[in-house]
Motif scaffolding. Structure first.
Motif, PDB file in Angstrom:
ATOM      1  N   ARG A   1       9.709  14.653  -3.016  1.00 52.52           N
ATOM      2  CA  ARG A   1       9.064  13.796  -3.890  1.00 52.52           C
ATOM      3  C   ARG A   1       8.893  12.955  -3.579  1.00 52.52           C
ATOM      4  O   ARG A   1       8.400  11.758  -2.983  1.00 52.52           O
ATOM      5  CB  ARG A   1       8.005  14.271  -3.952  1.00 52.52           C
TER       6      ARG A   1
ATOM      7  N   ARG B   1      10.612  -0.732   1.962  1.00 45.77           N
ATOM      8  CA  ARG B   1      10.256   0.576   1.170  1.00 45.77           C
ATOM      9  C   ARG B   1      10.278   1.729   2.258  1.00 45.77           C
ATOM     10  O   ARG B   1      10.819   2.773   1.946  1.00 45.77           O
ATOM     11  CB  ARG B   1       8.455   0.899   0.778  1.00 45.77           C
TER      12      ARG B   1
ATOM     13  N   LEU C   1       0.956   8.130   5.345  1.00 42.33           N
ATOM     14  CA  LEU C   1      -0.091   6.455   5.767  1.00 42.33           C
ATOM     15  C   LEU C   1       0.561   5.265   6.908  1.00 42.33           C
ATOM     16  O   LEU C   1      -0.342   4.727   7.879  1.00 42.33           O
ATOM     17  CB  LEU C   1       0.226   5.173   4.286  1.00 42.33           C
TER      18      LEU C   1
ATOM     19  N   ILE D   1       3.276  11.193   1.914  1.00 36.74           N
ATOM     20  CA  ILE D   1       1.769  10.080   1.731  1.00 36.74           C
ATOM     21  C   ILE D   1       2.103   9.522   2.381  1.00 36.74           C
ATOM     22  O   ILE D   1       1.868   8.814   2.948  1.00 36.74           O
ATOM     23  CB  ILE D   1       1.292  10.087   0.361  1.00 36.74           C
ATOM     24  N   GLY D   2       3.461   8.381   1.786  1.00 36.00           N
ATOM     25  CA  GLY D   2       3.570   7.426   2.522  1.00 36.00           C
ATOM     26  C   GLY D   2       4.469   7.464   4.108  1.00 36.00           C
ATOM     27  O   GLY D   2       3.203   7.035   4.919  1.00 36.00           O
TER      28      GLY D   2
ATOM     29  N   GLN E   1       4.216   5.644  -3.731  1.00 38.44           N
ATOM     30  CA  GLN E   1       3.066   6.704  -2.920  1.00 38.44           C
ATOM     31  C   GLN E   1       4.737   8.228  -2.646  1.00 38.44           C
ATOM     32  O   GLN E   1       5.191   7.513  -2.603  1.00 38.44           O
ATOM     33  CB  GLN E   1       2.811   6.832  -1.595  1.00 38.44           C
ATOM     34  N   ASP E   2       4.324   8.891  -3.050  1.00 36.50           N
ATOM     35  CA  ASP E   2       5.371   9.849  -3.025  1.00 36.50           C
ATOM     36  C   ASP E   2       5.614  10.412  -1.316  1.00 36.50           C
ATOM     37  O   ASP E   2       4.888   9.313  -0.715  1.00 36.50           O
ATOM     38  CB  ASP E   2       4.296  11.541  -2.896  1.00 36.50           C
TER      39      ASP E   2
ATOM     40  N   HIS F   1       0.517  -1.291   0.002  1.00 37.49           N
ATOM     41  CA  HIS F   1      -0.355  -0.190   0.192  1.00 37.49           C
ATOM     42  C   HIS F   1       1.020   1.034  -0.343  1.00 37.49           C
ATOM     43  O   HIS F   1       0.032   2.172  -0.179  1.00 37.49           O
ATOM     44  CB  HIS F   1      -1.170   0.146   1.101  1.00 37.49           C
ATOM     45  N   LEU F   2       2.474   1.381   0.148  1.00 38.54           N
ATOM     46  CA  LEU F   2       3.241   2.568   0.518  1.00 38.54           C
ATOM     47  C   LEU F   2       3.595   2.023  -0.916  1.00 38.54           C
ATOM     48  O   LEU F   2       4.367   3.654  -1.228  1.00 38.54           O
ATOM     49  CB  LEU F   2       4.225   2.486   1.865  1.00 38.54           C
TER      50      LEU F   2
END
Ligand code: SF4
Length: 928
Positions: free
Chosen positions: A646, A502, A451, A447-448, A443-444, A439-440
């Motif tokens: 980013r 990640r 989350l 946002i990561g 992502q920028d 789910h990560l």
């Protein structure tokens, strides 16, 4: 639609059977199955199978079987061959399914014999009936068909197919293969001898069988592990294909057999689903009356997968998380940071390791001062073999991550191996666990982080993350901690991306014990009282304060280091930034200096909307993406900085690579068609912004530039290598060697390639009145020297100064620390924190170790003194500079050689001498 011949050619390697996944309310989990297909394809599997057993046809109704076939085929989307099996059905029903399969785009149909109750007992009649079944189903489709040599003959008796029947079925026009699962080698060999030149035989009897049948001509096998650990199946296949039977046997015996045993004992499908879940993939319950594994059975599976190295973990290949507690002797000898990193790299990473392969290690390290409540102690380092240089790679960052790691009970993290799917590491109060991170992924960075904080339910969690650039293996990808504190150099984000790690999330609540709390508190107070007077400018205008001064003396890298000053620099100065787009200042753990910028703009007002979540540009960034690209547009630079942060790109390497591309464009080496029509001229800030998007996502020209300037120039050629500004493959930071000759020497001999934070800045030592000069007197440097001097005295100054910086990189003190802390003070702080009776002498030896060990790492990796080269441009005059002078080639070479001699390194090979190693107590690294 593939022809039978095309489909046959693609049946090679491991073939996973796909379990059908269910939701808790007993529906088919089609989304989960699509994710699973995506995972298998992303991890290199090229053939997928839906079959009666693993796909649980007996638990599905006909509509569901069709829906599964359609869903899987769409998810594969031609990227993998999909084979769908009929059920053990009467002929008419199998015919209907074969036609349906063709209609929805399945690539081949595997025909299973009908249930024995549909077949006569008499062997002759039985074979004829089976043949008619296969011939009829095969004739119903234009797809290639395979037949399943399933030994359910009649009325509970099991017997192999006769060779006569196999020959007859193989002779059907569109028959392309068979699936054989007897494990009877003699029988399998006979099949291969009989029809092996007509059809492919897929071995479904396990890896130990396939070792033999592959040797005899079988090109594919059914894998039971591949569903959740495709790397094992592919490793086995690659070992066989390359003739490495020892490795193939190891995988078959040591990994596959224990898996098969436990899987069969617990129930194969339930075992696979539990394994999928343990590996962070969609698994889910069994369909009733099938029974999911109990908690204790799952624990048994976890234990086995863990033992076999198949679970994600800090060892991302083997799944192990191990905690090591080094001795006090080790801590005192190495103290942390760079020394911790290089020590473990030397011991654990083979010199020939691929930086983006599983053998490389990614090491996060703090120092003994990290987390003590005194300013400038919030730094920590990350290191690995660099994908840019192939040499020792290291990057440092401030922030709060290092201190939080200490509060969580750890001094360092060593990550090895490669996960099969994205994961993150969650470290909290002495515990560490690996979690799925699909789910990560993509992502920028901000946002990561949001989350992760939401998922873990704590907004004070600190993170170290890669962004899309790291995921895309951009060779100068960064790792960001808490979004704005960046481990920028050497491409360590690509190492993390290659490991599919990640993020690391950290939270701890343990108070750091110190030997003398009152003394440490007093240091904290002293720091807080003095920083304004010594480092007030850093708060006011940040590191960008130096830009105008450098421009004034002609030392501001401009237009790819062609010139030393840029017109209109006041538009991008620290003062201009402060007075226009600055909205806040950020700092690091316990440090009030707050030298970091936070900027924000809105579209319409300034041309770009710049998101404050990604901080703001510092000196290196403004010079890299600004002056060195000829850009004097502060908002464009701020936007470029935002995008780099980013996506996780090093602003220095990105700027230096883009500047090279601009020069290529202006010289006609790159044409507009090479760069998707961009007007890639110096000064075009919009082109810089657009290129960053392309680099991070490896789109168009961005794919070439993502390789870094050295590799890009080698590929483009046409003399562009001459102005590719790098050392050992690492792009140059934004400090000009023609106004600081010692710095040029430092770039050349740096183990990480061109670097400015473990390097001399000659202009700090040109006056006896300079506060910096005052501080290096503690090391015995008593005479100031001109900035363009490269005499033996300057080499000595450089050699001593490097020790200062290296010590800071071991203790993990901020590079701005020397504004406030002198070395005697640092020694006092180490004593108060650790209780050791250290001296400046002892700390100097620590620093010397941290200079010699990376050199040893590089020599073992194949580097020699010949790699200590400066770009040709620095031996030429510098335009627009009142102080710049070309580096003298002979003087430079003599200085480089003298430096080696001072260090005790062999001037021919670069290897540290035995005497040097013994003197530094590095005996354990001496050759045997
Ligand atoms: S000086 Fe700046 S970078 Fe260094 S610790 Fe303080 S706030 Fe962080």
């Amino acid at each position: 639609m593939l022809t039978p011949i095309e489909a046959k050619a693609r049946i090679r390697g491991p073939i996973p059977g796909l379990p059908v996944l269910f939701t808790p309310d007993d529906k088919i989990n089609h989304a989960g199955m699509r994710d699973h297909v995506q995972f298998l394809i992303e991890n290199g599997l090229t053939v997928l199978l839906l079959s009666v057993g693993i796909s649980e046809y007996l638990h599905l109704n006909p509509e569901e079987i069709r829906a599964v076939a359609q869903n899987v085929t769409r998810a594969a989307d031609g990227r993998a061959l999909v084979i769908a099996e009929t059920g053990p059905w009467p002929t008419g029903k199998a015919v209907e399914f074969a036609r349906f399969a063709e209609d929805v785009g399945v690539d081949a149909v595997l025909i299973v014999p009908p249930d024995p109750y549909y077949l006569p007992y008499d062997p002759a009649l039985h074979d004829d009936a089976l043949y008619v079944h296969f011939e009829t189903v095969a004739a119903a489709t234009r797809l290639g068909v395979l037949f399943h040599e399933r030994r359910l003959a009649a009325r509970g008796t099991f017997r192999p197919w006769s060779m006569d029947l196999i020959k007859r079925v193989a002779a059907i026009d569109n028959t392309i293969g068979l699936k054989e699962e007897s494990g009877d080698f003699a029988y399998s060999m006979e099949i291969l001898d009989t029809v092996g030149d007509q059809v492919v035989m897929i071995d479904d009897a396990g890896k130990t069988s396939f070792i033999f049948t592959h040797f005899h001509g079988s090109p594919a096998y059914i894998t039971g592990i591949g569903q959740f650990a495709p790397q094992v199946s592919l490793g086995f296949w690659n070992a066989l294909e390359s003739g490495n039977l020892v490795e193939a046997r190891r995988i078959a015996i040591d990994i596959a057999l224990p898996i098969d045993y436990l899987g069969l004992r617990l129930g194969w499908v339930a075992f696979i689903k539990a394994s999928l879940e343990l590996c962070g993939l969609p698994g889910g319950p069994m369909r009733r009356p099938g029974i999911s594994l109990t908690a204790s059975q799952k624990a048994e599976v976890r234990h086995l997968l863990d033992r076999l190295g198949l679970l994600p973990g800090v060892d991302l290949s083997t799944g192990r998380i191990e905690v090591e507690e080094p001795s006090d002797l080790f801590y005192r000898t190495y103290v942390g940071g760079r020394n911790f990193i290089v020590y473990h790299l030397l011991r654990q990473v083979p010199p020939t390791a691929d930086p983006l392969g599983p053998e490389n290690k990614l090491i996060f390290a703090t120092g003994v001062l990290t987390g003590v409540p005194v300013g400038c102690t919030g730094r920590n380092s990350v290191g690995a073999k660099s994908p840019l240089t192939g040499a020792y790679g290291e990057a440092e960052a401030g922030g709060f991550f290092g201190a939080e790691l200490k509060f969580a009970g750890f001094d360092a993290i060593i990550v090895q191996g490669q996960a099969a799917q994205p994961v993150y590491l969650w470290i909290h109060d002495g515990e560490a666990e690996i979690r799925a991170a699909r789910h990560l992924w993509g992502q920028d960075i901000a946002i990561g982080q949001a989350l992760l904080r939401a998922e873990l339910g704590d907004r004070l969690i600190r993170t170290a993350q890669i962004g899309p650039a790291g995921e895309n293996l951009v060779r100068y990808a960064t790792i960001a901690n808490d979004v704005i504190h960046i481990y920028g150099r050497c491409g360590l984000g690509a190492v993390m991306g290659a490991k599919k790690l990640r993020a690391i999330a950290v939270r701890g609540h343990t108070k750091l014990p110190v030997a003398d709390p009152e003394a440490v508190r007093s240091f904290g107070r002293r720091f807080a009282e003095t920083w304004r007077q010594r480092a007030g400018e850093l708060y006011d205008v940040g590191t960008l304060g130096s830009l105008s001064a450098l421009n004034a003396v002609g030392g501001l890298p401009t237009c790819n280091f062609q010139a030393g000053s840029l017109a209109n620099t006041e538009r991008i100065s620290g003062e201009r930034l402060r007075d226009t787009i600055l909205v806040d200042r950020e700092g690091c753990f316990a440090c009030g200096i707050k030298c970091k910028r936070v900027v924000e703009t809105r579209v319409g007002e300034h041309g770009y909307a710049v998101d404050r979540a990604y901080g703001g540009p510092e000196y290196e960034t403004v010079a890299a993406l600004g002056s060195n690209c000829g850009v004097a547009d502060l908002v464009a630079i701020a936007k470029a900085n935002e995008l780099c942060n980013r996506y996780g790109l090093d602003t220095i390497s990105a700027g230096t690579t883009i500047a090279w591309a601009m020069e290529c464009f202006e010289r006609g080496i790159l044409e507009p068609t090479d760069v998707e029509g961009l007007e890639l001229r110096f000064g075009n800030g919009a082109a810089v912004v657009e290129l960053i998007e392309k680099i991070a996502h490896r789109q168009g020209i961005g794919d070439l530039l993502a390789e870094g300037v050295w590799r890009a120039a080698r590929q483009v050629g046409q003399g562009s290598e001459q102005f590719a500004m790098h050392v050992k493959g690492l792009e140059l930071p934004l400090h000009e060697p023609r106004i600081k000759h010692g710095l040029g020497l430092g770039y050349a001999v740096s183990p990480t390639g061109a670097d400015h934070v473990h390097n001399i800045h000659d202009d700090l030592y040109t006056s006896a009145e300079s506060p910096f000069f005052d501080r290096i007197r503690a090391l015995g440097i008593l005479e100031p020297l001109p900035a363009t001097d490269l005499s033996p005295a300057k080499v000595r100054l450089f050699a001593y100064d490097v020790l200062w910086w290296s010590l800071f990189n071991c203790l993990e003190l901020c590079a701005n620390g020397p504004y406030v802390l002198d070395l005697n003070l640092v020694n006092d702080l180490v004593r108060a924190t650790t209780g050791w009776n250290t001296s400046l002498w002892e700390l100097t030896k620590v620093a010397e170790r941290s200079v010699t060990l990376p050199q040893l790492f590089n020599v073992r990796a194949g580097f020699t003194p010949a790699d200590d080269r400066l770009p040709e441009r620095f031996f030429q005059p510098l335009r627009s500079s009142s102080t710049g002078r070309p580096v003298d080639r002979d003087q430079f070479e003599a200085a480089r050689r003298l430096y080696y001699e001072m260090r005790g390194w062999d001037t021919r090979t670069g290897a540290p001498t035995r005497a040097n190693m013994v003197e530094l107590a590095l005996d354990e690294f001496l050759p045997e």
